[in-house]
Design a protein around this motif. Structure first.
Motif, PDB file in Angstrom:
ATOM      1  N   PHE A  40       0.880  -1.172   0.000  1.00 14.26           N
ATOM      2  CA  PHE A  40       0.000   0.000   0.000  1.00 14.26           C
ATOM      3  C   PHE A  40       0.907   1.209   0.000  1.00 14.26           C
ATOM      4  N   GLY A  41       0.576   2.159  -0.810  1.00  8.41           N
ATOM      5  CA  GLY A  41       1.368   3.380  -0.843  1.00  8.41           C
ATOM      6  C   GLY A  41       2.829   3.127  -1.156  1.00  8.41           C
ATOM      7  N   GLY A  42       3.107   2.084  -1.913  1.00  7.79           N
ATOM      8  CA  GLY A  42       4.472   1.788  -2.307  1.00  7.79           C
ATOM      9  C   GLY A  42       5.321   1.105  -1.250  1.00  7.79           C
ATOM     10  N   GLN A  43       4.726   0.700  -0.146  1.00  2.34           N
ATOM     11  CA  GLN A  43       5.515   0.008   0.879  1.00  2.34           C
ATOM     12  C   GLN A  43       4.910  -1.356   1.177  1.00  2.34           C
ATOM     13  N   ASP A  44       5.808  -2.312   1.452  1.00  2.00           N
ATOM     14  CA  ASP A  44       5.360  -3.654   1.810  1.00  2.00           C
ATOM     15  C   ASP A  44       4.579  -3.605   3.115  1.00  2.00           C
ATOM     16  N   ASN A  75      -0.686   1.758  12.677  1.00  5.12           N
ATOM     17  CA  ASN A  75       0.561   1.036  12.933  1.00  5.12           C
ATOM     18  C   ASN A  75       1.441   0.888  11.698  1.00  5.12           C
ATOM     19  N   PHE A  76       0.952   1.321  10.553  1.00  3.67           N
ATOM     20  CA  PHE A  76       1.680   1.068   9.317  1.00  3.67           C
ATOM     21  C   PHE A  76       2.300   2.309   8.690  1.00  3.67           C
ATOM     22  N   ASN A  77       2.121   3.455   9.298  1.00 11.60           N
ATOM     23  CA  ASN A  77       2.737   4.686   8.801  1.00 11.60           C
ATOM     24  C   ASN A  77       2.560   4.851   7.295  1.00 11.60           C
ATOM     25  N   LEU A  78       1.348   4.616   6.848  1.00 15.64           N
ATOM     26  CA  LEU A  78       1.057   4.751   5.425  1.00 15.64           C
ATOM     27  C   LEU A  78       0.945   6.229   5.065  1.00 15.64           C
ATOM     28  N   PRO A  79       1.298   6.577   3.838  1.00 15.74           N
ATOM     29  CA  PRO A  79       1.221   7.983   3.447  1.00 15.74           C
ATOM     30  C   PRO A  79      -0.224   8.479   3.447  1.00 15.74           C
ATOM     31  N   PRO A  80      -0.408   9.766   3.691  1.00 17.11           N
ATOM     32  CA  PRO A  80      -1.759  10.340   3.711  1.00 17.11           C
ATOM     33  C   PRO A  80      -2.519  10.142   2.405  1.00 17.11           C
ATOM     34  N   SER A  81      -1.806   9.888   1.329  1.00 20.43           N
ATOM     35  CA  SER A  81      -2.475   9.667   0.043  1.00 20.43           C
ATOM     36  C   SER A  81      -3.248   8.348   0.015  1.00 20.43           C
ATOM     37  N   CYS A  82      -2.992   7.459   0.969  1.00 18.39           N
ATOM     38  CA  CYS A  82      -3.732   6.189   1.071  1.00 18.39           C
ATOM     39  C   CYS A  82      -5.009   6.441   1.872  1.00 18.39           C
ATOM     40  N   LEU A  83      -5.989   7.011   1.225  1.00 18.93           N
ATOM     41  CA  LEU A  83      -7.215   7.409   1.910  1.00 18.93           C
ATOM     42  C   LEU A  83      -8.033   6.224   2.408  1.00 18.93           C
TER      43      LEU A  83
END
Length: 95
Positions: A40-44, A75-83
């Motif tokens: 998600f958002g370019g991260q595993d 817990n996954f520190n996903l970028p804000p663009s991952c709405l």
């Protein structure tokens, strides 16, 4: 990090490796081999962290009933663009 996953890095890595080994064996036995980790958002996505987080929050049913998937997503520190990260993690967990 979710409660229960705050361990020394070596212990976490050992548990992660064991979890992934068992998960891959299970998926292969169901004729659904895992070719690569979901992203998600370019991260595993750390599937062990996902499992531990959901388990520590009471399991899939409780997290879903309490509409608490946004807490899981934190817990996954996903970028804000991952709405839709909470929804996406929920779908990933079910698979």
């Amino acid at each position: 990090m979710a409660e229960g996953t705050r361990k020394n890095p070596l212990e976490y890595q050992r548990e992660y490796n064991e979890f992934m080994y068992k998960l891959k064996r299970f998926l292969t036995s169901k004729d659904m081999p895992m070719k690569k980790l979901p992203q998600f958002g370019g991260q595993d996505i750390d599937l062990y962290l996902l499992y531990k987080t959901v388990t520590n929050l009471g399991g899939w049913l409780k997290v879903t009933d309490d509409r608490n998937w946004h807490e899981v997503a934190k817990n996954f520190n996903l970028p804000p663009s991952c709405l839709n990260s909470a929804f996406a993690l929920r779908q990933l967990y079910v698979r």
